[in-house]
Structure formats: C-alpha cells, structure tokens
Design an enzyme around this catalytic site. Structure first.
Site, PDB file in Angstrom:
ATOM      1  N   THR A 138      24.287 -18.463 -21.400  1.00 26.76           N
ATOM      2  CA  THR A 138      23.961 -17.334 -20.740  1.00 26.76           C
ATOM      3  C   THR A 138      24.479 -17.312 -19.319  1.00 26.76           C
ATOM      4  O   THR A 138      23.972 -16.413 -18.557  1.00 26.76           O
ATOM      5  CB  THR A 138      22.415 -17.399 -20.788  1.00 26.76           C
ATOM      6  OG1 THR A 138      21.856 -18.542 -20.247  1.00 26.76           O
ATOM      7  CG2 THR A 138      21.891 -17.108 -22.144  1.00 26.76           C
ATOM      8  N   GLU A 139      25.190 -18.167 -18.627  1.00 22.70           N
ATOM      9  CA  GLU A 139      25.651 -18.243 -17.327  1.00 22.70           C
ATOM     10  C   GLU A 139      26.165 -17.079 -16.792  1.00 22.70           C
ATOM     11  O   GLU A 139      25.849 -16.542 -15.733  1.00 22.70           O
ATOM     12  CB  GLU A 139      26.703 -19.588 -17.391  1.00 22.70           C
ATOM     13  CG  GLU A 139      26.227 -20.955 -17.354  1.00 22.70           C
ATOM     14  CD  GLU A 139      26.084 -21.475 -18.560  1.00 22.70           C
ATOM     15  OE1 GLU A 139      26.141 -22.537 -18.774  1.00 22.70           O
ATOM     16  OE2 GLU A 139      26.201 -20.644 -19.535  1.00 22.70           O
ATOM     17  N   ALA A 140      26.931 -16.228 -17.536  1.00 19.70           N
ATOM     18  CA  ALA A 140      27.530 -15.122 -17.132  1.00 19.70           C
ATOM     19  C   ALA A 140      26.397 -14.013 -16.762  1.00 19.70           C
ATOM     20  O   ALA A 140      26.757 -13.084 -15.828  1.00 19.70           O
ATOM     21  CB  ALA A 140      28.360 -14.211 -18.036  1.00 19.70           C
TER      22      ALA A 140
END
Length: 263
Positions: A138-140
């Site tokens: 989920t970094e984006a």
C-alpha cells in the site's frame, strides 16, 4: 516458552522449529527500528543454533505486520539524503537476512500484512495465510514506493501481478493471494500458526545442507540467463555431490532407514 527479555519480539521453540513473533500488537506489529534490529539478531542467533532447523515468522494479536512504523517514519522526513540512504540500506539488510538465511523460513500470516509487512511475507520461503487475512503493498497510498519489497515481489509472482499490486496499492484476500503465488496455503484463522509450524517441521526433516544449497540456488540462478544459470546450478550440484549428506541419504534409502543428518 516466550522470551520475556525481548523488547519487540517473542521467541518460542517447538521441537527444532523456532517461532519468532512480532510483538507490538497495539501498533499492529509495525516495524520500528528497534524491532528491525531485534529481528536481525534473532535470525542470526537461529542461524548459529544447530538445534534450530527451521523458522516461523508470525505476529502477535490480530495483525501480522502493518509495515513501517509511520510515526517513526514521519520523524525521519527531516533527515538528509545520506541518512535516508542509511536507513533504507538497513531495511534492505533485514530483507536480505531473511532471504539468505540458510534455514527455511515460513510466514504464518495470522492477520493483515501490509506494505513492509507484506515484504516480510515475500522474503520468507513459504507462507501460510489465514482465511480472513489480507495482504497488500500500500506504499503508493501515502506517496511512498515499495521499492525494496518490489524487487522480491517481481521475482516471485511475475511482472504483471507485481504491477497490479504495486500500482493499485490494493489489499487482496487469501484466495487471490494463493492464486497469485503470494502464499502457499490457506488455513482457518485459529490454525495458521499450527499449520505453519507443521509445514516448517516437515521441511526441516530434509537434509539441512541440501536446504541451504537450494536457497542459495534461488538467489544465484534465479535472475541469470539460461546458460549462466546452468553454470551456477552445476556448481551447486557438485557441492552437493562431494558433501557428506548425499552419501548418508543414499545409504539410508537403500537400507530402508531414516537418514541421520548432522546438526
């Protein structure tokens, strides 16, 4: 028994399997720097312990790992580039320690495995996932990039699945994770750790030197062109042929007995 001296981890021996639990349940087992240091030390200690033949990595409470500690990450935003590079290299070192550990490591994904937590799962050799658990990179969503774990992910599930997961930053359930190859098995939520330990124990019955060489083969030959990969495989094959385990394994098979692997 759990190790009460540990700060952010607990460890438990189940026969020749070492269970390492990320133990910050109130923070959903977010990867603080302290936890990263302790996890590195636990892996190194397991490598040095001849009585440990396999490891299981899991999380305390309802989550496996929520990724990097965002409160801690926010505090790093004022660091200069050199400090950011050093921190990133330290995190890469943790993933490499999991990947290069000569002993098999099974992830018991007992709950959400998010961002860096999903990276820990990818860095383990195998993974058992709970029926209701979810996993995703989920970094984006917060303007970050899953760069380190993306390298591992692409090798494991292929570029199309990796692009889907990294660009969408979505969470996937157990069935989809299994279909993609993110995990190897699904278990009822209450049985995840038990199933992972049973899998680790089954793998640990194999020759320890053979397991270590097999892991090395994945690291050295996985991204090479065909001819170079075959040369690397020949090296591993020869090492196995001249080592003591092959002779013991063949004799044990012919004599219809269990092999006596050296610790």
């Amino acid at each position: 028994m759990p190790d009460p001296a540990a700060g952010t981890l607990t460890t438990e021996r189940r026969g020749n399997v070492l269970v390492i639990s990320l133990a910050r349940p109130e923070q959903r087992n977010a990867l603080s720097r302290a936890m990263r240091v302790e996890l590195l030390a636990a892996i190194a200690a397991a490598e040095a312990d001849s009585g440990v033949r396999a490891l299981v990595l899991t999380g305390a409470g309802a989550a496996f790992c929520a990724g990097l500690d965002l409160a801690e990450l926010e505090g790093t935003l004022r660091m200069d580039e050199a400090a950011h590079r050093a921190d990133s290299e330290a995190l890469a070192g943790l993933f490499m320690a999991l990947l290069t550990c000569p002993k098999p490591i099974v992830a018991a994904v007992n709950g959400p495995a998010v961002a860096g937590g999903a990276g820990l799962v990818a860095a383990c050799d195998m993974a058992v996932m709970g029926e209701s658990a979810r996993i995703g990179y989920t970094e984006a969503r917060i303007g970050f990039v899953a760069a380190l774990v993306g390298v591992i992910l692409m090798r494991q599930v292929g570029e199309k699945h990796a692009r889907d997961l990294l660009l969408s930053a979505r969470l996937v359930g157990a069935d989809e994770a299994l279909a993609m190859g993110l995990v190897n098995a699904i278990a009822p939520d209450d049985d995840v750790l038990l199933v992972a330990c049973e899998l680790a124990a089954a793998v640990a019955r194999n020759a320890p030197g053979s397991l270590a060489l097999t892991k090395r083969l994945f690291l050295t030959a996985g991204g090479l062109p065909l001819e170079a990969a075959m040369r690397a495989a020949v090296d591993v094959n020869v090492t196995a042929r001249v080592g003591p385990e092959l002779g013991e394994g063949v004799r044990a098979f012919l004599e219809k007995r269990s092999p006596g692997w050296r610790e």
